[in-house]
Each structure stands twice: as structure tokens, then as C-alpha cells.
Design an enzyme around this catalytic site. Structure first.
Site, PDB file in Angstrom:
ATOM      1  N   LYS A 232       0.790  -1.312   0.015  1.00  0.00           N
ATOM      2  CA  LYS A 232       0.054   0.208  -0.075  1.00  0.00           C
ATOM      3  C   LYS A 232       0.863   1.261   0.150  1.00  0.00           C
ATOM      4  O   LYS A 232       0.479   2.259  -0.662  1.00  0.00           O
ATOM      5  CB  LYS A 232      -0.900  -0.047   1.290  1.00  0.00           C
ATOM      6  CG  LYS A 232      -2.283  -0.779   0.995  1.00  0.00           C
ATOM      7  CD  LYS A 232      -3.391  -0.501   1.751  1.00  0.00           C
ATOM      8  CE  LYS A 232      -4.240  -1.180   1.326  1.00  0.00           C
ATOM      9  NZ  LYS A 232      -5.772  -1.226   2.155  1.00  0.00           N
TER      10      LYS A 232
ATOM     11  N   LYS B   3      -3.104 -11.714  -7.267  1.00  0.00           N
ATOM     12  CA  LYS B   3      -4.251 -11.994  -6.512  1.00  0.00           C
ATOM     13  C   LYS B   3      -5.217 -10.790  -7.114  1.00  0.00           C
ATOM     14  O   LYS B   3      -5.028  -9.911  -7.629  1.00  0.00           O
ATOM     15  CB  LYS B   3      -3.996 -11.181  -4.968  1.00  0.00           C
ATOM     16  CG  LYS B   3      -5.460 -11.533  -4.156  1.00  0.00           C
ATOM     17  CD  LYS B   3      -4.865 -10.886  -2.745  1.00  0.00           C
ATOM     18  CE  LYS B   3      -5.472  -9.302  -2.622  1.00  0.00           C
ATOM     19  NZ  LYS B   3      -5.431  -8.583  -1.497  1.00  0.00           N
TER      20      LYS B   3
ATOM     21  N   LYS C  13      -9.603  -5.325  -5.715  1.00  0.00           N
ATOM     22  CA  LYS C  13     -10.519  -4.378  -6.051  1.00  0.00           C
ATOM     23  C   LYS C  13      -9.812  -3.315  -6.642  1.00  0.00           C
ATOM     24  O   LYS C  13     -10.448  -2.377  -7.196  1.00  0.00           O
ATOM     25  CB  LYS C  13     -11.468  -3.875  -4.897  1.00  0.00           C
ATOM     26  CG  LYS C  13     -10.856  -3.768  -3.504  1.00  0.00           C
ATOM     27  CD  LYS C  13     -11.865  -3.840  -2.483  1.00  0.00           C
ATOM     28  CE  LYS C  13     -11.364  -3.953  -1.208  1.00  0.00           C
ATOM     29  NZ  LYS C  13     -12.194  -4.455   0.099  1.00  0.00           N
TER      30      LYS C  13
HETATM   31  P1  TYM Z   1     -10.178  -6.693   2.656  1.00  0.00           P
HETATM   32  O1  TYM Z   1     -11.530  -5.749   2.719  1.00  0.00           O
HETATM   33  O2  TYM Z   1      -9.293  -6.441   1.754  1.00  0.00           O
HETATM   34  O3  TYM Z   1     -11.018  -8.015   1.972  1.00  0.00           O
HETATM   35  C1  TYM Z   1     -11.932  -8.680   2.648  1.00  0.00           C
HETATM   36  C2  TYM Z   1     -11.991 -10.338   2.751  1.00  0.00           C
HETATM   37  O4  TYM Z   1     -11.829 -10.686   1.492  1.00  0.00           O
HETATM   38  C3  TYM Z   1     -10.498 -11.557   1.390  1.00  0.00           C
HETATM   39  N1  TYM Z   1     -10.217 -11.394  -0.075  1.00  0.00           N
HETATM   40  C4  TYM Z   1      -9.827 -12.184  -0.853  1.00  0.00           C
HETATM   41  N2  TYM Z   1     -10.039 -13.904  -0.557  1.00  0.00           N
HETATM   42  C5  TYM Z   1      -9.833 -14.710  -1.632  1.00  0.00           C
HETATM   43  N3  TYM Z   1      -9.036 -14.183  -2.744  1.00  0.00           N
HETATM   44  C6  TYM Z   1      -9.172 -12.680  -3.170  1.00  0.00           C
HETATM   45  N4  TYM Z   1      -8.490 -12.364  -4.399  1.00  0.00           N
HETATM   46  C7  TYM Z   1      -9.157 -11.902  -2.069  1.00  0.00           C
HETATM   47  N5  TYM Z   1      -9.384 -10.432  -1.962  1.00  0.00           N
HETATM   48  C8  TYM Z   1      -9.771 -10.281  -0.525  1.00  0.00           C
HETATM   49  C9  TYM Z   1      -9.524 -10.972   2.400  1.00  0.00           C
HETATM   50  O5  TYM Z   1      -8.763 -11.924   2.951  1.00  0.00           O
HETATM   51  C10 TYM Z   1     -10.643 -10.703   3.406  1.00  0.00           C
HETATM   52  O6  TYM Z   1     -11.072 -11.780   4.248  1.00  0.00           O
HETATM   53  N6  TYM Z   1      -7.847  -5.919   6.825  1.00  0.00           N
HETATM   54  C11 TYM Z   1      -9.094  -6.669   6.205  1.00  0.00           C
HETATM   55  C12 TYM Z   1     -10.274  -6.117   6.823  1.00  0.00           C
HETATM   56  C13 TYM Z   1     -10.290  -6.501   8.619  1.00  0.00           C
HETATM   57  C14 TYM Z   1     -10.515  -7.475   9.279  1.00  0.00           C
HETATM   58  C15 TYM Z   1     -10.422  -7.232  10.410  1.00  0.00           C
HETATM   59  C16 TYM Z   1     -10.787  -8.941   8.801  1.00  0.00           C
HETATM   60  C17 TYM Z   1     -10.155  -5.409   9.306  1.00  0.00           C
HETATM   61  N7  TYM Z   1     -10.306  -5.739  10.473  1.00  0.00           N
HETATM   62  C18 TYM Z   1     -10.666  -8.422  11.473  1.00  0.00           C
HETATM   63  C19 TYM Z   1     -10.703  -9.936   9.613  1.00  0.00           C
HETATM   64  C20 TYM Z   1     -10.749  -9.484  10.997  1.00  0.00           C
HETATM   65  C21 TYM Z   1      -9.062  -6.346   4.640  1.00  0.00           C
HETATM   66  O7  TYM Z   1      -8.469  -5.331   4.385  1.00  0.00           O
HETATM   67  O8  TYM Z   1      -9.818  -7.112   4.023  1.00  0.00           O
END
Ligand code: TYM
Length: 334
Positions: A115, A197, A200
Site C-alpha cells: 500500500k 491476486k 478491487k
Molecule cells: P479486505 O477488505 O481487503 O478483504 C475482505 C476479505 O476478502 C478476502 N479477499 C480475498 N479472498 C480470496 N481471494 C482474493 N482475491 C481476495 N481478496 C480479498 C480477504 O482476505 C478478507 O478476508 N484488513 C482486512 C479487513 C479487516 C479484518 C479485520 C478482517 C479489518 N479488521 C478483522 C478480519 C478480521 C481487509 O482489508 O480485508
């Protein structure tokens, strides 16, 4: 434990356009696990401002995401679905945990490195301490299990390290959480570069299936997906593009890789891509319809947001009070 049930916490950011990766890697498992656990599913809006947001657009995106949780099948009467910013304990615990986290640990986080490369003009302290806020999210509810995609595993490991460090000083304060990674779909790759990966924030819209894509767009994107010249449908390292499509199809249908390989044995890539596209569209179209219905009912959504924030505040306060006492803050006179 809450009412004899183990606790589950997970969250998603409301930024960008959610992808099939978010759905298959996280949301779909959330629904599967929701009967078994006492669940907290947060729209982690505080994490999102580590990158600049347009306020009006951001507000709407967060609302869309909250409605998406419900549209995906999470019952808001049974699952605590809420905005992170509505529950003050997240920020309060994050500050305390900041004092138990080392700069060296945060420096090693690959998401921070990625990032900061992407947002070189805004490498703020929030971006750096982002994983500590995530640890606070999880530890606040004495969470047992955290369903996430593979990309969040490093943050989960750090959460466990912080919790263990705190417990070793003050006794058994935090439950040590375990990650839950789905058997399939835990790392969905880009359709244009299967070594990357699906994200978004990818600049190429053909690389990702967005949860808002219509049927034709979904099928077109799958038709254009990068494969290879092997001409066999096999899940193996030499064929990352085809393997990713098998992974998606398997996560959507519940079939094993072997079953998928058998189903498409002797078929061409064109037929296979069409089948994957149609299967994904069949899942996303009804999801989109439910989503738009839920969004129309403002009073219903407002009620959920209020009730669930109160519930989350109640449970998070229990941990927070305990932590405040342990570190030696004077008790508030109530
Ligand atoms: P975020 O918002 O980037 O993604 C949300 C969830 O989607 C999963 N994910 C994927 N899984 C499979 N293939 C992909 N290409 C893919 N892209 C995203 C992520 O692994 C995630 O589970 N930091 C976290 C949000 C967060 C969080 C938490 C998660 C904040 N606090 C506490 C769990 C527990 C995040 O940015 O996810």
C-alpha cells in the site's frame, strides 16, 4: 464464549468495488459458519480512511457493504452486523495495543509495503498501524475464529503475537484467535494475470469480477481470461490461469478439483470458460437483486445498524474494561 457458542469476528473494507475474491474468500464462508458461532461482522470503515476517501461516496459504499452482508445470507437478527466506527472500543483498544506492538513487526507487513508503494504520496501513520486496529477488532470480542482469505494471514499471526504478549504480562486477558481459511477460494487470482491476486484496486477492469457486474460482463470477462496453450483442464502449477478458473468453479459449485477436471475432460477452454462464467453469474444475479431490495428499505437498515452497534458496544466494553484495569488505568466513576 457467548451463550455457550464460540465467537467469530470478521470484517471487510468498504472501499473500491468488491470482487469475486471477497465473496469466495470471505463472505461465502461467513454465511456457512454463521449458525455455528456467535458472529460479529463489521464494515471496517475506520480502516478505509488510511486511504483518502470522498466522504459522500464513502458513506454510500459503507452502506452498500452492510446491505451486501445481509443480501449474501447473514441474518442481522442472529449476526451482529455493524459499522466499526459506531463502536468506540475499537479505537480505544487499538491505542492500548499500539503500545504492545513493535515498529519492526509492523515494518514487515507485506500489505503495508504494497500500500505504501501504491500511495507513495500518503504514507500515513494509520496505514502503518492498520494491523493493530485489526488486532483490536478481533481481540475486543474474545474471538475464537476469524474467517479470511490467505492475504490476511500475516495480520492474523500478528494479532496472535500481540495477544500472547499481552497475556504473558497480565494473565489470561485475550482469547487467542485462529484463522479460518476455506478449502477453496481462499486466494482468487486476477483473470488477466493469474500470478497476481484478484484485487478491487486493479487498474484493469477485466482482471476482476466485481460483485456489481451484470451477467454479460461476467461472461465476457471469463471468455477473455488468460489461460495457456496446454489445452487440458487440470489444476496444477504449470497452468495458473486454468487452475484459477477451476478454483472458482469449485468454490461456486462445491465440487472437488478432480470432479471438475473429470467434468471437463476432453472439452475446450471456450466451453469451460463459458460454464464458469454462467455459474458465477447464476450466483451473483440473485445476490444483486436482493441487495438492491434491501438498500431500498432505509428504516429496516437503520434499525439494524442501531441495534447491532449497541450489541457490539456491550460485548466490546466487557473486554475493554478488563484491559483498562489490567494496564492500570483508574476506574471511571459511573
Ligand atoms: P479486505 O477488505 O481487503 O478483504 C475482505 C476479505 O476478502 C478476502 N479477499 C480475498 N479472498 C480470496 N481471494 C482474493 N482475491 C481476495 N481478496 C480479498 C480477504 O482476505 C478478507 O478476508 N484488513 C482486512 C479487513 C479487516 C479484518 C479485520 C478482517 C479489518 N479488521 C478483522 C478480519 C478480521 C481487509 O482489508 O480485508
Amino acid at each position: 464464549m457467548i451463550d455457550n457458542k464460540k465467537v467469530l469476528f470478521s470484517g471487510m473494507q468498504a472501499t473500491g468495488n468488491l470482487t469475486l475474491g471477497n465473496y469466495l474468500g470471505a463472505l461465502k464462508n461467513w454465511v456457512k459458519l454463521s449458525d455455528e458461532y456467535e458472529c460479529f461482522y463489521s464494515v471496517v470503515d475506520m480502516h478505509s480512511i488510511t486511504v483518502r476517501q470522498d466522504p459522500a461516496d464513502f458513506r454510500q459504499k459503507a452502506k452498500n457493504l452492510l446491505a451486501l452482508y445481509i443480501a449474501a445470507g447473514l441474518d442481522p437478527q442472529k449476526n451482529c452486523i455493524y459499522y466499526q466506527s459506531h463502536v468506540s472500543g475499537h479505537a480505544e483498544l487499538a491505542w492500548i495495543l499500539n503500545c504492545f506492538t513493535y515498529m519492526g513487526e509492523l515494518n514487515r507487513m507485506t500489505q503495508f509495503k504494497d500500500k505504501s508503494a501504491k500511495h507513495a504520496d500518503n504514507i500515513n501513520a494509520g496505514l502503518f498501524t492498520y494491523p493493530v486496529l485489526m488486532a483490536a477488532d478481533i481481540l475486543l470480542y474474545q474471538t475464537d475464529v476469524v474467517p479470511v482469505g490467505i492475504d490476511q494471514l500475516q495480520h492474523l499471526e500478528l494479532t496472535r503475537d500481540i495477544a500472547q504478549r499481552f497475556n504473558s504480562i497480565y494473565g489470561d486477558v485475550f482469547t487467542i484467535p485462529e484463522p479460518f481459511i476455506g478449502k477453496t477460494g481462499a486466494k482468487i487470482m486476477s483473470l488477466q494475470d493469474p500470478l497476481k491476486k484478484m484485487s478491487k484496486s486493479d487498474e484493469n477492469p477485466n482482471a476482476s469480477i466485481y460483485l456489481t457486474d451484470d451477467r454479460d460482463t461476467i461472461i465476457r470477462k471469463f471468455k477473455r481470461a488468460v489461460t495457456d496453450s496446454e489445452a487440458v483442464i487440470k489444476h496444477r502449477e504449470e497452468q495458473p490461469g486454468v487452475s484459477n478458473l477451476i478454483e472458482i468453479y469449485s468454490a461456486c459449485t462445491g465440487k472437488t478439483f478432480e470432479e471438475v477436471e473429470k467434468e471437463f475432460d476432453g472439452k475446450g477452454y471456450g466451453d469451460f470458460k463459458l460454464a464458469v462464467g454462467e455459474t458465477v453469474a447464476d450466483i451473483l444475479s440473485p445476490l444483486q437483486a436482493r441487495h438492491s431490495d434491501i438498500l431500498k428499505d432505509k428504516a429496516y437498515l437503520d434499525g439494524i445498524v442501531k441495534e447491532n452497534a449497541e450489541k457490539a458496544q456491550y460485548f466490546s466494553n466487557k473486554t475493554l474494561r478488563k484491559v483498562q484495569k489490567k494496564v492500570g488505568f483508574n476506574e471511571k466513576i459511573r
